[in-house]
Design a protein around this motif. Structure first.
Motif, PDB file in Angstrom:
ATOM      1  N   ASP A 102       0.849  -1.193   0.000  1.00  0.00           N
ATOM      2  CA  ASP A 102       0.000   0.000   0.000  1.00  0.00           C
ATOM      3  C   ASP A 102       0.883   1.241   0.000  1.00  0.00           C
ATOM      4  N   VAL A 103       0.983   1.907  -1.126  1.00  0.00           N
ATOM      5  CA  VAL A 103       1.838   3.091  -1.234  1.00  0.00           C
ATOM      6  C   VAL A 103       1.277   4.269  -0.446  1.00  0.00           C
ATOM      7  N   LYS A 130       4.169   6.230   7.345  1.00  0.00           N
ATOM      8  CA  LYS A 130       5.572   5.856   7.620  1.00  0.00           C
ATOM      9  C   LYS A 130       5.708   5.455   9.081  1.00  0.00           C
ATOM     10  N   ARG A 131       6.616   4.525   9.357  1.00  0.00           N
ATOM     11  CA  ARG A 131       6.912   4.099  10.716  1.00  0.00           C
ATOM     12  C   ARG A 131       8.419   4.081  10.901  1.00  0.00           C
ATOM     13  N   LEU A 155      18.622   8.255   3.484  1.00  0.00           N
ATOM     14  CA  LEU A 155      18.645   6.860   3.916  1.00  0.00           C
ATOM     15  C   LEU A 155      17.266   6.217   3.873  1.00  0.00           C
ATOM     16  N   SER A 156      16.244   6.930   4.323  1.00  0.00           N
ATOM     17  CA  SER A 156      14.898   6.366   4.339  1.00  0.00           C
ATOM     18  C   SER A 156      14.419   6.051   2.920  1.00  0.00           C
TER      19      SER A 156
END
Length: 88
Positions: free
Chosen positions: A13-14, A18-19, A40-41
């Motif tokens: 699921d785009v 965010k987590r 990095l993310s």
């Protein structure tokens, strides 16, 4: 003619939120990435998309190998259902 089927379902699921995640990275590689202003993310997420897609593809092929092999045997023995319609 050999057929390899592909997974056609949605990968993830785009729209999901965010987590945070804790990861361990080589210290020198992390330093270089920061020096080069690498997000990095974003980089991890892009790499995970490819890794998840490949693993899902491998799993799907493994789970469906018997059916794919049976279909390929049937085509080898009897031809494809549309062979009589081909003009080439």
């Amino acid at each position: 003619m050999k057929h390899e089927a592909r997974e056609r379902s949605v990968l993830y699921d785009v729209e999901a939120g965010k987590r945070p995640a804790n990861v361990t990275v080589n210290a020198d590689l992390l330093r270089r990435a920061r020096e080069l202003d690498i997000n990095l993310s974003q980089t991890l997420e892009e790499a995970l998309v490819h890794a998840v897609a490949e693993r899902a593809r491998q799993r799907w092929l493994s789970e469906n190998r018997d059916a794919i092999d049976a279909y390929n045997r049937q085509v080898e023995e009897s031809g494809c259902f549309a062979d009589s319609l081909r003009r080439f």
